[in-house]
Write a protein that holds these residues in place. Structure first.
Motif, PDB file in Angstrom:
ATOM      1  N   VAL A  68       1.079  -1.001   0.109  1.00 56.58           N
ATOM      2  CA  VAL A  68      -0.115   0.406   0.386  1.00 56.58           C
ATOM      3  C   VAL A  68       1.051   1.295   0.232  1.00 56.58           C
ATOM      4  N   SER A  69       2.118   1.098   0.230  1.00 58.16           N
ATOM      5  CA  SER A  69       2.701   2.285   0.343  1.00 58.16           C
ATOM      6  C   SER A  69       3.422   2.461  -1.163  1.00 58.16           C
ATOM      7  N   ASN A  70       3.952   1.521  -2.138  1.00 58.68           N
ATOM      8  CA  ASN A  70       3.630   2.210  -2.937  1.00 58.68           C
ATOM      9  C   ASN A  70       2.388   2.943  -3.922  1.00 58.68           C
ATOM     10  N   PRO A  71       2.876   4.058  -5.032  1.00 52.35           N
ATOM     11  CA  PRO A  71       1.922   4.973  -5.426  1.00 52.35           C
ATOM     12  C   PRO A  71       0.479   4.056  -5.728  1.00 52.35           C
ATOM     13  N   PHE A  72       1.164   3.672  -6.975  1.00 52.13           N
ATOM     14  CA  PHE A  72       0.471   2.649  -7.982  1.00 52.13           C
ATOM     15  C   PHE A  72      -0.864   2.224  -6.572  1.00 52.13           C
ATOM     16  N   SER A  73      -0.066   1.653  -5.159  1.00 53.21           N
ATOM     17  CA  SER A  73      -1.286   0.418  -5.186  1.00 53.21           C
ATOM     18  C   SER A  73      -2.317   1.540  -4.148  1.00 53.21           C
ATOM     19  N   SER A  74      -1.686   3.022  -3.259  1.00 55.03           N
ATOM     20  CA  SER A  74      -2.238   3.552  -3.166  1.00 55.03           C
ATOM     21  C   SER A  74      -3.216   4.209  -4.153  1.00 55.03           C
ATOM     22  N   THR A  75      -3.256   4.485  -5.051  1.00 52.76           N
ATOM     23  CA  THR A  75      -4.503   5.327  -5.709  1.00 52.76           C
ATOM     24  C   THR A  75      -4.978   4.541  -6.288  1.00 52.76           C
ATOM     25  N   LEU A  76      -4.766   3.243  -6.365  1.00 56.99           N
ATOM     26  CA  LEU A  76      -5.858   2.273  -6.863  1.00 56.99           C
ATOM     27  C   LEU A  76      -7.267   1.994  -5.209  1.00 56.99           C
ATOM     28  N   GLN A  77      -6.174   1.789  -3.982  1.00 58.91           N
ATOM     29  CA  GLN A  77      -6.872   2.195  -3.418  1.00 58.91           C
ATOM     30  C   GLN A  77      -8.088   3.087  -3.047  1.00 58.91           C
ATOM     31  N   ARG A  78      -7.572   4.330  -2.906  1.00 58.65           N
ATOM     32  CA  ARG A  78      -8.759   5.917  -3.239  1.00 58.65           C
ATOM     33  C   ARG A  78      -9.981   5.517  -3.995  1.00 58.65           C
ATOM     34  N   ALA A  79      -9.384   5.038  -5.025  1.00 62.71           N
ATOM     35  CA  ALA A  79     -10.476   4.585  -5.965  1.00 62.71           C
ATOM     36  C   ALA A  79     -11.612   3.817  -5.578  1.00 62.71           C
ATOM     37  N   VAL A  80     -10.522   2.232  -4.891  1.00 63.58           N
ATOM     38  CA  VAL A  80     -11.463   1.537  -4.435  1.00 63.58           C
ATOM     39  C   VAL A  80     -12.628   2.215  -3.539  1.00 63.58           C
TER      40      VAL A  80
END
Length: 336
Positions: A68-80
């Motif tokens: 979740v610290s990776n920018p890709f994952s954090s952006t995906l998390q926010r979208a969900v």
């Protein structure tokens, strides 16, 4: 839990400790209990009285990502979250760290808490252990990678075609010695991005120099060291294709350290914050984590709502974003 205790040959208290993650249970007994849980498809109901709503829903979903610290994952998390929260649903997120055992433990923990659905970026090569959850009505959507031995929906990106486009872009700038720097070689997405690199070289009639291929770069520091190693060779590459955003960041640091950021071309797979503000800006093959996350969440809630049609694979395309680093032409005497 009594049935689990009987199959495992342990006390009810031991089962309770394992289920609740409490200390005091040896690894041997813990393994026997977990095996019994799997054998019996036991699904402990933690906090059910307080979580259950009308219709048997808990208004929670689990999101299991690589990091979740990776920018890709954090952006995906926010979208969900942007899809879930307006529906009154809470999203609980965890990092898998590419650990198959952690994947099993976390999916079991979310299932024990009766999450209505799971969105998973699979770390293991076999998700059949989730079959009992699917039968029990838990909606599951896999992102980034397809599930293996489990028929569920997937939301993917164009890893092969995206990488091919990035490497082809470097070839069009005149580069012939193009290095590949990638993530763990056993990860499906890393394999697909390497395949795109190979296809682009083959289509251009260029040979593969295995000395220019470095994988298993699992941190920015390893990527930085690998780039320095490549660029200090007698005949260094004139361009670098970096197959993951943290690898790209490490490579950018190496180029800055060597003062070659304007002499060696770079195209990275995955965008990252401030990539456009570097000098030169980093050219990337950008995924769309917002679109991936929104689509995955939409598919998940459609399943939770009762859609029982056959599982579908959805694909979100990548796009090349030129910013300067990928447009640098090959120069001679790079070691000078």
């Amino acid at each position: 839990m009594r049935d689990v205790a009987a199959v495992a040959g342990v006390s009810l208290k031991t089962v309770s400790r394992v289920v609740n993650g409490e200390p005091g249970v040896s690894s041997t007994l813990g393994r026997r209990v977990r095996d019994a849980i799997d054998e019996l498809d036991f699904r402990p109901n933690i906090g059910a009285r307080s979580l259950r709503r009308a219709g048997g829903r808990t208004a929670t979903v689990g999101l299991l990502l690589e990091d979740v610290s990776n920018p890709f994952s954090s952006t995906l998390q926010r979208a969900v979250e942007d899809v879930a929260i307006p529906r009154g649903v809470m999203v609980f997120t965890a990092s898998l760290d590419e650990d198959p055992q952690r994947e099993r433990e976390l999916t079991r923990a979310f299932s024990a808490r009766r999450a209505d659905g799971l969105i998973i970026a699979p770390a293991s090569d076999d998700q059949s252990y989730l079959e009992s959850e699917v039968r029990a009505g838990t909606a599951i959507v896999c992102i980034d990678r397809q599930a293996r031995r489990l028929a569920v929906d997937s939301v993917l990106t164009t890893n092969v075609d995206g990488s091919k486009a990035g490497v082809r872009h470097l070839i069009e700038q005149g580069h012939r010695r193009i290095a590949f720097l990638g993530d763990r070689h056993d990860i499906t997405t890393a394999q697909q991005r390497y395949e795109g690199y190979l296809q682009a070289l083959a289509e251009a009639g260029l040979p593969v120099d295995t000395g220019l291929v470095l994988s298993d770069l699992t941190s920015q520091a390893l990527a930085q060291a690998a780039a320095v190693q490549l660029l200090e060779q007698p005949d260094p590459p004139t361009a670098l294709f970096t197959a993951q955003n943290l690898v790209t960041i490490g490579v950018a640091r190496a180029l800055r350290h060597l003062k070659r950021e304007r002499r060696v071309a770079v195209v990275g797979f995955d965008d990252f914050p401030l990539a456009d503000l570097l000098d030169p800006g980093i050219t990337v093959v950008a995924q769309d984590p917002t679109a991936i996350g929104r689509l995955a969440a939409t598919v998940l809630f459609d399943r939770i709502g009762g859609n029982d049609s056959p599982p579908t694979t959805h694909v979100v395309p990548t796009r090349l974003i030129p910013r300067g680093s990928g447009e640098i032409g090959p120069q001679k005497n790079l070691t000078a």
